[in-house]
Structures are given as structure tokens and as C-alpha cells.
Design a protein around this motif. Structure first.
Motif, mmCIF file in Angstrom:
data_model
loop_
_atom_site.group_PDB
_atom_site.id
_atom_site.type_symbol
_atom_site.label_atom_id
_atom_site.label_comp_id
_atom_site.label_asym_id
_atom_site.label_seq_id
_atom_site.Cartn_x
_atom_site.Cartn_y
_atom_site.Cartn_z
ATOM 1 N N ARG A 146 52.126 -5.761 39.522
ATOM 2 C CA ARG A 146 51.717 -6.960 38.797
ATOM 3 C C ARG A 146 50.221 -6.836 38.519
ATOM 4 N N PHE A 147 49.832 -6.914 37.262
ATOM 5 C CA PHE A 147 48.421 -6.823 36.866
ATOM 6 C C PHE A 147 47.904 -8.228 36.614
ATOM 7 N N ARG A 148 46.908 -8.614 37.423
ATOM 8 C CA ARG A 148 46.313 -9.942 37.281
ATOM 9 C C ARG A 148 44.927 -9.792 36.701
ATOM 10 N N CYS A 149 44.563 -10.679 35.807
ATOM 11 C CA CYS A 149 43.223 -10.649 35.254
ATOM 12 C C CYS A 149 42.209 -10.931 36.354
ATOM 13 N N SER A 150 41.125 -10.167 36.363
ATOM 14 C CA SER A 150 40.112 -10.397 37.376
ATOM 15 C C SER A 150 38.747 -10.070 36.795
ATOM 16 N N HIS A 151 37.772 -9.942 37.643
ATOM 17 C CA HIS A 151 36.441 -9.666 37.121
ATOM 18 C C HIS A 151 35.695 -8.681 38.001
ATOM 19 N N PHE A 152 35.240 -7.597 37.413
ATOM 20 C CA PHE A 152 34.269 -6.703 38.032
ATOM 21 C C PHE A 152 33.218 -6.466 36.964
ATOM 22 N N PRO A 153 31.958 -6.484 37.338
ATOM 23 C CA PRO A 153 30.933 -6.356 36.296
ATOM 24 C C PRO A 153 31.003 -5.031 35.546
ATOM 25 N N PHE A 154 31.573 -4.005 36.164
ATOM 26 C CA PHE A 154 31.523 -2.678 35.548
ATOM 27 C C PHE A 154 32.789 -2.321 34.789
ATOM 28 N N THR A 155 33.734 -3.250 34.694
ATOM 29 C CA THR A 155 34.913 -3.015 33.857
ATOM 30 C C THR A 155 35.165 -4.232 32.985
ATOM 31 N N ILE B 262 41.760 -22.943 43.268
ATOM 32 C CA ILE B 262 41.585 -21.759 42.418
ATOM 33 C C ILE B 262 40.304 -21.027 42.799
ATOM 34 N N ASP B 263 40.424 -19.735 43.062
ATOM 35 C CA ASP B 263 39.234 -18.917 43.315
ATOM 36 C C ASP B 263 38.543 -18.631 41.987
ATOM 37 N N ILE B 264 37.237 -18.759 41.997
ATOM 38 C CA ILE B 264 36.489 -18.584 40.747
ATOM 39 C C ILE B 264 35.707 -17.279 40.795
ATOM 40 N N THR B 265 36.031 -16.351 39.897
ATOM 41 C CA THR B 265 35.255 -15.114 39.818
ATOM 42 C C THR B 265 33.908 -15.449 39.158
ATOM 43 N N PRO B 266 32.879 -14.606 39.396
ATOM 44 C CA PRO B 266 31.530 -14.976 38.938
ATOM 45 C C PRO B 266 31.421 -15.203 37.431
ATOM 46 N N ASN B 267 32.302 -14.591 36.658
ATOM 47 C CA ASN B 267 32.217 -14.753 35.196
ATOM 48 C C ASN B 267 32.937 -16.006 34.716
ATOM 49 N N MET B 268 33.598 -16.713 35.605
ATOM 50 C CA MET B 268 34.474 -17.814 35.187
ATOM 51 C C MET B 268 33.946 -19.165 35.632
ATOM 52 N N ILE B 269 32.625 -19.306 35.691
ATOM 53 C CA ILE B 269 32.094 -20.572 36.179
ATOM 54 C C ILE B 269 32.526 -21.724 35.263
ATOM 55 N N ARG B 270 32.958 -21.397 34.047
ATOM 56 C CA ARG B 270 33.430 -22.454 33.141
ATOM 57 C C ARG B 270 34.644 -23.189 33.683
ATOM 58 N N ILE B 271 35.347 -22.587 34.685
ATOM 59 C CA ILE B 271 36.501 -23.314 35.215
ATOM 60 C C ILE B 271 36.147 -24.103 36.475
ATOM 61 N N ALA B 272 34.842 -24.213 36.775
ATOM 62 C CA ALA B 272 34.460 -25.026 37.941
ATOM 63 C C ALA B 272 34.445 -26.502 37.557
ATOM 64 N N SER B 273 35.447 -26.915 36.802
ATOM 65 C CA SER B 273 35.580 -28.306 36.404
ATOM 66 C C SER B 273 37.029 -28.530 35.999
ATOM 67 N N ILE B 274 37.456 -29.789 36.082
ATOM 68 C CA ILE B 274 38.847 -30.081 35.735
ATOM 69 C C ILE B 274 39.083 -29.802 34.247
ATOM 70 N N ILE B 275 38.132 -30.186 33.419
ATOM 71 C CA ILE B 275 38.313 -29.938 31.984
ATOM 72 C C ILE B 275 38.305 -28.433 31.713
ATOM 73 N N GLY B 276 37.502 -27.711 32.465
ATOM 74 C CA GLY B 276 37.478 -26.258 32.320
ATOM 75 C C GLY B 276 38.830 -25.648 32.642
ATOM 76 N N VAL B 277 39.450 -26.112 33.713
ATOM 77 C CA VAL B 277 40.780 -25.597 34.068
ATOM 78 C C VAL B 277 41.782 -26.026 33.004
ATOM 79 N N ALA B 278 41.641 -27.280 32.544
ATOM 80 C CA ALA B 278 42.585 -27.782 31.539
ATOM 81 C C ALA B 278 42.519 -26.958 30.260
ATOM 82 N N ARG B 279 41.316 -26.560 29.854
ATOM 83 C CA ARG B 279 41.176 -25.722 28.659
ATOM 84 C C ARG B 279 41.940 -24.419 28.836
#
Ligand SMILES: [Zn+2]
Lengths: 341, 849
Positions: A245-254, B194-211
Motif C-alpha cells: 500500500r503506497f501512502r502519500c507522505s513527505h520527505f524534503p528530498f523526494t 491526523i498526523d501532520i507532515t511538515p509540508n501539510m501545515i494547511r491541514i492544521a485546521s478543520i477547514i483545512g482538513v475539510a478542503r
């Protein structure tokens, strides 16, 4: 000729009574020896009438042949009996332990690495080893983690007393080093090595651990190829028919990045403690090499593309061998290591 | 980020079952770490995975199912004092069916005479959480008499229902709660964590998740921007704003709300904040939090009257907000009442008197809102995220606000947050809003237009999409698109700061297209040139050889201490490497792991010490790196590959067939090294005496082709002591695997062998004690010539019949000719030649008899 018949009876009885080689030898001397009975009987021929002599001689010859054969037969039987007795005495308790040479074992992580190398070697990957002590630039900046970037928080770092020199937090700096070594050739490498994180040591996390990174760079490498490579890998390492299962994630280098789960090897996806009732086990992270990273490695992202993936051999060994505490690996406990055949 | 389903549904139509939504979110990069079921039963698939029984009421994380036929929205019909107990109240509750029920409660928020309140009413037999247990425990509500009166149910607290830890009073529901409705229908909820990856700070809100839900599921999003109506005087009458350091603060907006009344916020707001794990405080504080969770925009509320007093104290009538770097050494008391010393890297919100808040991190004590606040200056600003991170770490002030600011909050959100906050304050605090927003916006947010083509998608992702399909995906994500020939020019919506290059857009396409829908293909690209990794191949080979020789492989920590290295130099401490010769951690985790090792022997001995507690025989090896700064490139240390071997304990612990209890010594280790070199085809090896600080007199250097490859020997007793090892021989080797590399790659050349019978000949020689056996053997081999195919020492003897200062060496020699059967005469000739040479060169005598 009655005397010979009588004699025959006596000789045979005595022969049967000879139960060992010594008794048989006594018997032989008595009857077939130089001064034995047989020779005496033949000597008796001399004192006989000539006309009787021929018949008597013939009878004696037959008699001697019979006695000789009986002797040989008895001798053979005794030998056979002796061999059987000797063999019987040599039997052993086969359940007794054997004489063992001293045994050595390869460390479970070395074994896991080997298994990983083998799978990827078959797909044309080669092993590239990079250094442990790294610069901030190669470990972070060239991999798209600028100073102060929030993604650095995911990799708590051991810094050294020399500014900007650190212990690598992942094997990904090896991507930069391999690309700079090989460009503009296409690349397929596996980068194994020790990594270090400033993290409290617990059953689930170690301050020193291994990673195995994979990197492929070329003119026609796609995310679909990445999926193909990893599906082939999982099926060879964890057994045929594995679901990925491939889940979207985040690594700065990919970019894009993914985390990859396999269906739980313990419950097959039904839900159990190992997979925290999700049916899935996370085994690696991956993605398409970020254009900035390609560029930092000397490849033009408008012409080249590439993928990278990384996994933890400890995690894989733990899953494959039911190890529930990562600290066992580098404690080198003599009660732990020899369990891995 | 905790996101309650009920709240999400305000902005997006969710028709998917919860488990399917969870899976979709997770696959799209919103990793759902946990789902909490509050009052409601988890879906079938979740119950099956968690092996929950059909009637299980515990849903996990401290929550339970509120059975629909037992727990209802009720209404107090009347309440009076319990006739037999002063502090208890007797109330009758209408729950929409049959006669009202009598309950007995001691809740402080219900008084005699109260009626009309809506409550969470549990009938007898309901399963609730025992509020008095010290850990999570359920109980079944039973009928019981309290002071002579029978109770027929219960009005529940939040704790009893598993909503929060609150057990001070019973839940009082809003007036419009429908009496008789099952409570699960009215208040039951599902919360996604929901765990938030560093690039996804836009989902640190209910409206962000809703989008994201809307984009992923294709459902419609309805999250209109907030607006307001006001006739009050303009906010610019109240304050001015000036951003001095616009590299750290990009925008600062302020609104003024007058005549507010501080009081508790309403049930719905409190309830939502509680579901997010926040404790409600007062309407003003709750509103700033609520807007932060709703829109992802942290706000700060100042007590405007305090700011005004400060302005007046210096003769000004109007407040002026100045955003600037702190002076070096400037002092400031934050609202947690801690005085902090600032530096030039800290961004401060100031007025003309001085600082009133640390930008994005924490407000000041003096201008904080309180129960008596009547006029609020509401700040909504955006900052340099790296700088906020530094400041928040520097002062150890993590917070929900600093968390968002330190990952980047778009400036375009500033007025939205301000309008929404002011609007709520006016609604819930009864105030009115000054018209307009006062702001300084020196660095407008830039919108990047990124090109992407169908060819890019094919080249990067391996999927063939038409231009229209790509545009459709981007529009689902609220991108603006402009098609120009082959190229789609895509502009991310204003709330996204993470889309700057084509690869970012490709990731979005892959995410919405679905990683699972991308095909699985095998690499078809050109195969790279194939090369050996000789070093790794050598190490793998060594692993096989050494484990075959009975040794256990170890992998040790590369981090250790300077002191452990010093233990290797008992007699010559001055030779030990000094602290400055190591790679040293600036932030070690433990005092045992501070420097990178310069020797594998240190690791091996630490390992022996640990294991000798369980086992008396150990034979281990390690292939690893040592780190030598002074041999590096000036920047990074040299990382050199080494092999260590360590052995101690009985040679063969034996068993019923006997064994060899003698301790392993120098020659056991030498045997291992000989076998290893032979299997590597590295030769010829020679050995010479060596003098290593950590070894006693039995210590040797091993050379291959005259090149030193390492040392080995028996450990010096004082090193044993220093390492706390038992009082018996320990042998160690320290070998340089890089030095072995050339020999490993050496090819084998077949030597011809003969079919004629070999002839054995023994020879015993008496030589001076100081002649090394290696020299004697070398001479024998040289003199014996090609017919001498093997030389084996089978006895070393001193004592009776041998003069003092001499020793006897007995060799078994094997001769063989490639062309004939050797005669006694032939071997006698060889023998004479050998004895003659040994006699001449080293004064050897043949030992007779
Ligand atoms: Zn499982």
C-alpha cells in the motif's frame, strides 16, 4: 570301514564342541596336525596288504577330504560368529551428542542486509558505501533541508563540537555522494550504513541504527517503476503474494513521496497486535528524487528523473524474527546473537 | 490535528462511511493515527479488526457507546431539595417517553427550583464510565435508594460519558436540544487524529482538513470567507501599525471590538474545543483558540485599555503598534509571569512605550485580556516561520500558535482570521466592531504560477493523462489553471505555501489520481555500468570465513568514551589519544557515548565485559569503522575499516567426549588469522614481535608480502583489570581490512601436483633459543627446493638432554617429485643439504635418537 564311520561321528562331535578359535586349533592339531590322527591313519597304510591298500587308501582320502571340509566350514562359521559379536559390541547410543566444532554466527543485521542486497542485486543495483560523519550541507542542505526548516525536527541530530559536522541522521547523504561520483552515468545503487539520531533509546528507537537506501537515476525512471521495484522486493523478502500500500507522505528530498505498508505478515491483514489492528505494517519510505537534489547531484531534472527509497533493517529483522526490542541488536548479548542461524 | 466529524460536516458533505474516509485520508497523506468513537459504535470493519464483541460498549481511548435505547436527551421538569439530605437534589426528568423519571443528584450546577434544563439522561441499565475509579472502568447503572428515595436514572457528567475528565457538574445541553432523542444521535461523534507532515501545515485546521476531504472525495466544499457588518467608527481611530523588520513580519492586521462582556463561551464552542483537547476558559480566549482551529489562524487579543493607558503615560492619545526586533538584552515579562531577556533575533510586538508581546510566540502580562476587559485589540499577523521556530525553541515556549507559525501561515489568512474573530466576539461577547481593519502589509504574499505538461506527468509518474484530466484534478484542489499550448500554468490557492515548482504540482496530481491507481512497472531504463564494491565483498567474505572458524559476529556502538581508550595504555598513558583527537558529540545523550571510537578493540572489550556475566567462553569479531580526525581531509575525519577479533575462555568446553579446558591463547588467535589469510589467498604471511601498549609480551604484527596488516596478542593484565575482565588470558586482534584488499582480489594460480608417491622424513634440530622458528622453517623451505612440498613443525622441546639456552625443533618434511618415485638416496641428499645449511647459517645441530 566301520572304524572310519565311528571316527567320523566322534570327530564331528568334537568339532561342534570347539566354540572358539583356540579350541578349533586344538582340534585341528589333534586330527589334521602333522602328528594328528589323519596322518597316523595314512601311516597305517604301509603295514597293510597290497591288495587291501588301494581300497583303504581311497577311503582314507575321502575321509580326509570330508574332515578337511568340515574343519573349514567350522572355521568359517566361527569367524562369522566372531565378526557378528564384534559388530554387536560396537553399537552406540545414537542419541548421545556429537563432537561439535565451534559455531559462529553472522549478526542478524548483517544477515538482513545480505538478504536485501541479494534481492536488489538481481535487479541490477550495486552497493555503494558512504561515510558516517557528515557535513550539515550534505546531510541536510543539499537534500532540501535548509537551516531552520521544520522537517529537520523529524531528525533530531547529534552535532559534533566542530560546527556543521554531524553524525548522519539518515543514509540519504549517500545519494548526493553517489550522484556526484557517477554523474552523468545512470545510477542504481543501494546505500547501507549506520545512522544516528538524538533520541532516547527505547524498545522501539535506537540512537544508532542502520538504514538501507536505494537510488535509481536515469532518463526514463517513473513512480510506476518505483512501485514495480518495491513490489518485487517485498515479494522476495517477505514472501510471494504480499500486498503493498503506497501512502502519500513527505520527505524534503523526494517529490512525490510515499510511505509503503505491506499487509501484516502476522495476521495477513485481519488485524492483530503487531499491526496495531490496522492490517498493515509500515516498511519503508520512498519517492521521486526532488529536482533540487538531482541538480545538487549533477543531474539536470529536465532530462533525468530518479527514485529513492529507504528502509530500516532492524525493523525488517524485528518483523521477520519476532524481535520486540530494538536494543537487542547492538547490545550483542551472547544469548541473543547465536539464535540467528 | 484532531478533527471531529460533526465539525467537518459544517464545511463539506461527507457521505462516505467513517472507515472508508479514514483510509482515503491516510492514502492521500493525511495519516490518520487514531480514530476515536465518542458515544457511537465503530463501523463493522473496525470492530472486526479489533476483534470487538458484538455488544462491546468500550470503543477505546476512554470512550464508550451511548446505547441508543438507554441514554437520551432529557429535560428537568422540576427539582427540589432531597427531604433527607441537605446537599442532594431530587429532580424529575422528561426523556420523551412515558412518565418523567426521578433522579437524585449532588451536581453543583443544578439548584432546587431549577426546571427546563436539558440534560444527558441515562436510564437504568445504561453502561457508563465509573467517575470515581482511578483508571478507566465501566459500570452498569442500577436502581438504588438514596436516603429512602429510589433513583430511576441519572443525569450524566462529561466524565461518565467519556467526553472529557469533567465531573464537577452534570452536562447542561443547549436549549434547542430535542428531548427524547438518543444522546448518541445528538452528541455522538467521531474524532480523527491526523498526523501532520511538515509540508501539510494547511491541514492544521478543520477547514483545512475539510478542503482535503472535498478534493479527495470529490464532495462539495462550503467554507465561505467570513464577512461582517458594522457602523462603528473606523478602527484606524484607535491604532496605527508599523512593521519595522519586514523580513520577520510580513503582515500585521488589527481590529477593535468594543464593549465586550467576558463570560463563558456557549456550549457548542466549549464542546468543540473539548473534542480538540482544549480547556474552555472564557469567551474571548476561547474565540482566539476556536478561530485558530477553525481556520488555522492564530490570533492574539490585547486589552486595548491597557495599551491606551500606556500610550497616555507618554502623552499620546492613540495606540501605535510597532513590530521590530528586540534590543540586545531588553527585558520583557510574558503572560506566564516569567521575565525574559531578549536578543536581536527575537521579533517583538511593541507600542511606543516598549514590548507588549513576543511575535507569534506569547503575549505580555501587562496587556493580557482579563475578566474586566471591555475593549479588545485583536491581532492577526504573519511571520517568518524559521524565526518563530528559533524563538519558540529559545524560550522553550511551544504552543499551538507557535507550532502553526513555525511552519508558515499565509499572510492572506490574516484578515480572514481577524474578521472571523471579531465577528465571534461581537456575537458571543455582545460587543461591536470598529469598522475596517488597520494593517501594515509590506511584503504581499506571492503567488507562483507553475508550468506542468502531460509529458511531465508521464515522465515523472508513469501515467498517461490528458491535459483536461490534469486540469480537472488541479481544479478539485482549487488551483487556478491557464492552458497555453502544451503547458498548463497552475497557481495554487492562496492558502498553500508549499507549491513552488513543477514537481510539487506532480505530487498533487499523483495524490488525487491515487497512488494505488498508478501502474506497477519494471525499470526499463538503461542498466548502469556494473562495478564491484571490493571492500564490501571482502567484508562479506570475511564474515563467512570467521563464522566458519567459530567466531560470532558483533556490531557495536561506534560511540564510546575517551576514558575507555585510555584504558588501553596502562603503562604509557602519555600515548593514549587525547580528547581533542576524537570526533566529539556536542550533545551526547549519555556519558557512556560521547566520542566516535578510534579503535575497535575498545568496543570488543566493552562487549566482552558485558557478556562474560552470562558466558565464560567468547570468540567474537567485528567489521566496522574507526574515526581518525587528523587523517581526514581537514573537514571530515578519515573513516577507516577495521576488523577486530577477541577471544577468551576454554578452548573447547567439551562434554562427555572430553574437551580442552585450557584457556584460548595467542596461538588460538594466530591460528584463526592464519586460516583467514589462507582463505583470502593473501600470502605469504609473516609474523614479527610487536609491542602494543595493551598487550603483554605475547604480541605480534602480521605482515602480508612484507606489508603490515595489523597486530594481535594477549591482553596486558592491567588492561584486563581496567576493563573489569576476569583474571585469565584474553586475546585480541586489530586488523586493517583496507590493507587486505589487494590480496583479496588476487587470482589463484594452480600449482601442478604430482602423482608419484610422497616421502616423509622427520628431522629434529637443536638451535639457540633466540632463533625464531619462522627463520628455521624459512631456511628449510629455501634449501629443500621444489621437491619439498610440506614442512610441519610437530614438536618444540626444551629440557632433559637439551643444553641450557637451546631448544629442539622437530619437523616432518614431505618430499615429492613430479617425474619419479624418490629413492632413499634422494631424500638423504635433501636432508644432508638442509642440515648442512642450517648448521652453517644458524649453528643448528641434528638431534640424534
Ligand atoms: Zn496484523
Amino acid at each position: 570301514m566301520d572304524d572310519l564311520n565311528q571316527l567320523q561321528e566322534q570327530i564331528k562331535l568334537e568339532l561342534i564342541a570347539a566354540r572358539d578359535p583356540e579350541a578349533l586349533e586344538q582340534w585341528r592339531i589333534k586330527y589334521l596336525g602333522r602328528k594328528g590322527l589323519m596322518n597316523n591313519l595314512f601311516r597305517g597304510l604301509g603295514s597293510m596288504l597290497v591288495e587291501d591298500r588301494a581300497a583303504r587308501g581311497k577311503a582314507l582320502n575321502q575321509f580326509r577330504q570330508m574332515v578337511q571340509e568340515a574343519f573349514e566350514e567350522r572355521q568359517q562359521a566361527l569367524k562369522e560368529a566372531q565378526l557378528q559379536a564384534e559388530l554387536a559390541a560396537e553399537g552406540v547410543d545414537v542419541t548421545l551428542p556429537g563432537r561439535r566444532p565451534q559455531l559462529g554466527h553472522i549478526h542478524p543485521i548483517s544477515r538482513t542486509l545480505r538478504d536485501i542486497y541479494r534481492v536488489f542485486s538481481n535487479m541490477g543495483f550495486q552497493i555503494y558505501t558512504a561515510r558516517d560523519v557528515e557535513t550539515d550541507e550534505v546531510n541536510f542542505q543539499l537534500l532540501n533541508f535548509p537551516k531552520g526548516h521544520p522537517a529537520r525536527e523529524m531528525q533530531d541530530t547529534f552535532h559534533t563540537t566542530v560546527p556543521d559536522i554531524l553524525l548522519r541522521t539518515h543514509t540519504s547523504p549517500g545519494q548526493i555522494r553517489a550522484m556526484r561520483d557517477y554523474h552523468p552515468e545512470p545510477i542504481r545503487v543501494i546505500l547501507p550504513g549506520k545512522c544516528y539520531r538524538y533520541e532516547q533509546v527505547t524498545a522501539r528507537s535506537e540512537m544508532m541504527f542502520y538504514q538501507v537506501e536505494g537510488l535509481a537515476v536515469g532518463r526514463h525512471i517513473t513512480f510506476a517503476d518505483l512501485k514495480g521495484t518495491l513490489v518485487a522486493f517485498a515479494n522476495q523478502l517477505f514472501g510471494e503474494g504480499r500486498k503493498l500500500r503506497f501512502r502519500c507522505s513527505h520527505f524534503p528530498f523526494t517529490e512525490p513521496s510515499a510511505e509503503v505498508d505491506i499487509d501484516c505478515i502476522s495476521c495477513g491483514g485481519k488485524g492483530c497486535r503487531l499491526c496495531k489492528y490496522t492490517g498493515w505494517l509500515e516498511i519503508l519510505g520512498c519517492g521521486m528524487v526532488h529536482p533540487n537534489v538531482l541538480r545538487n547531484g549533477g543531474y539536470d531534472p529536465d532530462i533525468y528523473s530518479g527514485y529513492a527509497f529507504g528502509m530500516g533493517p532492524e525493523r525488517i529483522a524485528m518483523l521477520l524474527h519476532n524481535v520486540d526490542d530494538i536494543r537487542y541488536f547492538y547490545a550483542n548479548d551472547a544469548r541473543f546473537l547465536p539464535q540467528f542461524a | 490535528m484532531r478533527a471531529p466529524l460533526s465539525w467537518l460536516k459544517d464545511y463539506v458533505d461527507i457521505t462516505l462511511p467513517v472507515d472508508e474516509l479514514e483510509e482515503k485520508l491516510t492514502l492521500a497523506g493525511l495519516e490518520v493515527a487514531n480514530v476515536e468513537y465518542i458515544g457511537v459504535r465503530p463501523p463493522e470493519s473496525v470492530r472486526r479488526r479489533k476483534q470487538m464483541k458484538a455488544d462491546e460498549v468500550i470503543t477505546g481511548n476512554g470512550h464508550i457507546v451511548w446505547e441508543r435505547d438507554k441514554i437520551f436527551v432529557g429535560q428537568i421538569v422540576e427539582s427540589r431539595k432531597h427531604p433527607n439530605a441537605d446537599r442532594l437534589i431530587l429532580a424529575t426528568v422528561d426523556y420523551g417517553a412515558g412518565e418523567p423519571m426521578t433522579i437524585i443528584t449532588g451536581a453543583p450546577n443544578l439548584k432546587p427550583g431549577d426546571s427546563g434544563q436539558k440534560v444527558a439522561f441515562a436510564t437504568l441499565g445504561s453502561v457508563l464510565i465509573d467517575p470515581y475509579a482511578d483508571h478507566f472502568k465501566t459500570m452498569r447503572l442500577k436502581s438504588g435508594k438514596i436516603r429512602g428515595i429510589r433513583s430511576e436514572g441519572m443525569a450524566c457528567s462529561e466524565k461518565e460519558l467519556g467526553i472529557s475528565e469533567e465531573h464537577e457538574g452534570i452536562i447542561i445541553l443547549p436549549d434547542d436540544a430535542p428531548v427524547g432523542a438518543p444522546l448518541a444521535d445528538y452528541l455522538g461523534d467521531v474524532v480523527f487524529d491526523i498526523d501532520i507532515t511538515p509540508n501539510m501545515i494547511r491541514i492544521a485546521s478543520i477547514i483545512g482538513v475539510a478542503r482535503e476531504v472535498a478534493a479527495i472525495t470529490g464532495a462539495a466544499l462550503h467554507a465561505p470567507l467570513p464577512t461582517w457588518q458594522t457602523q462603528a467608527p473606523p478602527a484606524s481611530d484607535y491604532c496605527d501599525i508599523e512593521i519595522v523588520d519586514d523580513d520577520l513580519c510580513y503582515r500585521f492586521t488589527a481590529t477593535i471590538i468594543r464593549d465586550v462582556q467576558v463570560k463563558p463561551s456557549p456550549f457548542w464552542m466549549q464542546h468543540r474545543l473539548k473534542l480538540l483537547g482544549q480547556r474552555p476558559i472564557s469567551n474571548l480566549v476561547d474565540i482566539t483558540n476556536y478561530v485558530m482551529f477553525e481556520w488555522g489562524k492564530p490570533l492574539h487579543a490585547f486589552d486595548y485599555d491597557r495599551l491606551r493607558e500606556r500610550a497616555r503615560s507618554i502623552g499620546k492619545d492613540k495606540v501605535k503598534i510597532i513590530v521590530r526586533r528586540a534590543e540586545e538584552g531588553e527585558r520583557f515579562t510574558t503572560l506566564d509571569n516569567v521575565e525574559r531577556t531578549l536578543d536581536h533575533d527575537v521579533l517583538m510586538i511593541c507600542d511606543e512605550v516598549g514590548p507588549v508581546g513576543i511575535g507569534g510566540v506569547m503575549g505580555g502580562l501587562e496587556t493580557e485580556i482579563s475578566d474586566t476587559t471591555t475593549t479588545v485589540l485583536l491581532e492577526s499577523a504573519s511571520f517568518n516561520f524559521i524565526n518563530i521556530r528559533q524563538t519558540s525553541r529559545k524560550f522553550k515556549l511551544p504552543s499551538e500558535a507557535a507550532y502553526r507559525f513555525s511552519r508558515g501561515v499565509p499572510s492572506e489568512l490574516d484578515p480572514i482570521g481577524n474578521i472571523r474573530g471579531a465577528q465571534l466576539m461581537a456575537d458571543l461577547g455582545g460587543g461591536d466592531i470598529a469598522s475596517g481593519i488597520v494593517e501594515d502589509y509590506p511584503r504581499p504574499q506571492t503567488m507562483v504560477e507553475v508550468p506542468v505538461t502531460a509529458r511531465d506527468v508521464e515522465r515523472w509518474l508513469g501515467i498517461a493523462l490528458s491535459q483536461d484530466e490534469i486540469v480537472a484534478i488541479l481544479q478539485r484542489l482549487e488551483f487556478e489553471t491557464r492552458v497555453e499550448g502544451e503547458t498548463i500554468w497552475a497557481t495554487a490557492p492562496w492558502y498553500r505555501l508549499d507549491v513552488n515548482i513543477t514537481a510539487d504540482v506532480l505530487e498533487e496530481i499523483a495524490r488525487i489520481y491515487g497512488y494505488d491507481n498508478i501502474p506497477i512497472t519494471m525499470l526499463s531504463d538503461e542498466l548502469p555500468p556494473q562495478r564491484h564494491n571490493w571492500q564490501l565483498e571482502l567484508e562479506e567474505h570475511l564474515r563467512d570465513i570467521l563464522t566458519g572458524a567459530g567466531l560470532q559476529e558483533t556490531i557495536n556502538y561506534t560511540l564510546t568514551t575517551v576514558a575507555n581508550h585510555a584504558k588501553l595504555y596502562p603503562d604509557q598513558p602519555e600515548l593514549a589519544p587525547t580528547a581533542d583527537q576524537f570526533i566529539t558529540l556536542a550533545n551526547p545523550l549519555s556519558s557512556e557515548r560521547v566520542v566516535m571510537r578510534r579503535s575497535l578493540i575498545v568496543s570488543a572489550l566493552e562487549n566482552l565485559r558485558r557478556n562474560l556475566r552470562y558466558q565464560d567462553r567468547l570468540a567474537t569479531f567485528e567489521l566496522g569503522l574507526i574515526y581518525i580526525p587528523e587523517e581526514g581531509d581537514g573537514e571530515l575525519p578519515a573513516e577507516q575499516r577495521r576488523l577486530s577479533i577477541a577471544m577468551t575462555g576454554p578452548r573447547d568446553p567439551g562434554g562427555w567426549l572430553g574437551g580442552d579446558p585450557e584457556p584460548m591463547d595467542f596461538f588460538d588467535l594466530k591460528g584463526v588469522i592464519e586460516v583467514m589469510l589462507e582463505r583470502l589467498n593473501a600470502g605469504p604471511a609473516t609474523y614479527e614481535p610487536a609491542d602494543m601498549p595493551y598487550c603483554g609480551p605475547r604480541c605480534a604484527r602480521v605482515l602480508v608480502d612484507g606489508e603490515a596488516i595489523g597486530v594481535f596478542g594477549e591482553l596486558h593484565p592491567r588492561v584486563r583489570q581496567a576493563y573489569d575482565l576476569p583474571d585469565r588470558p584474553v586475546v585480541v586482534a586489530d586488523l586493517d581490512t583496507d590493507a587486505l584488499l589487494p590480496y583479496f582480489r588476487q587470482k589463484t594460480h594452480l600449482r601442478p601436483f604430482s602423482d608419484f608417491p610422497p616421502v616423509k622424513e622427520d628431522i629434529a634440530l637443536i638451535v639457540d633459543e633466540d632463533i625464531p622458528a619462522g627463520r628455521v622453517e624459512a631456511l628449510i623451505r629455501q634449501t629443500g627446493g621444489p621437491m619439498l612440498i610440506d614442512v610441519r613443525l610437530f614438536d618444540l622441546y626444551r629440557g632433559k638432554s637439551i643444553p641450557i639456552g637451546k631448544k629442539s625443533l622437530a619437523y616432518s618434511l614431505t618430499f615429492q617429485s613430479p617425474t619419479k618415485t624418490l629413492s632413499d638416496k634422494d631424500t638423504a641428499k635433501f636432508r644432508r643439504k638442509i642440515v648442512g645449511r642450517l648448521s652453517r647459517e644458524i649453528g643448528a645441530q641434528l638431534r640424534e635418537g
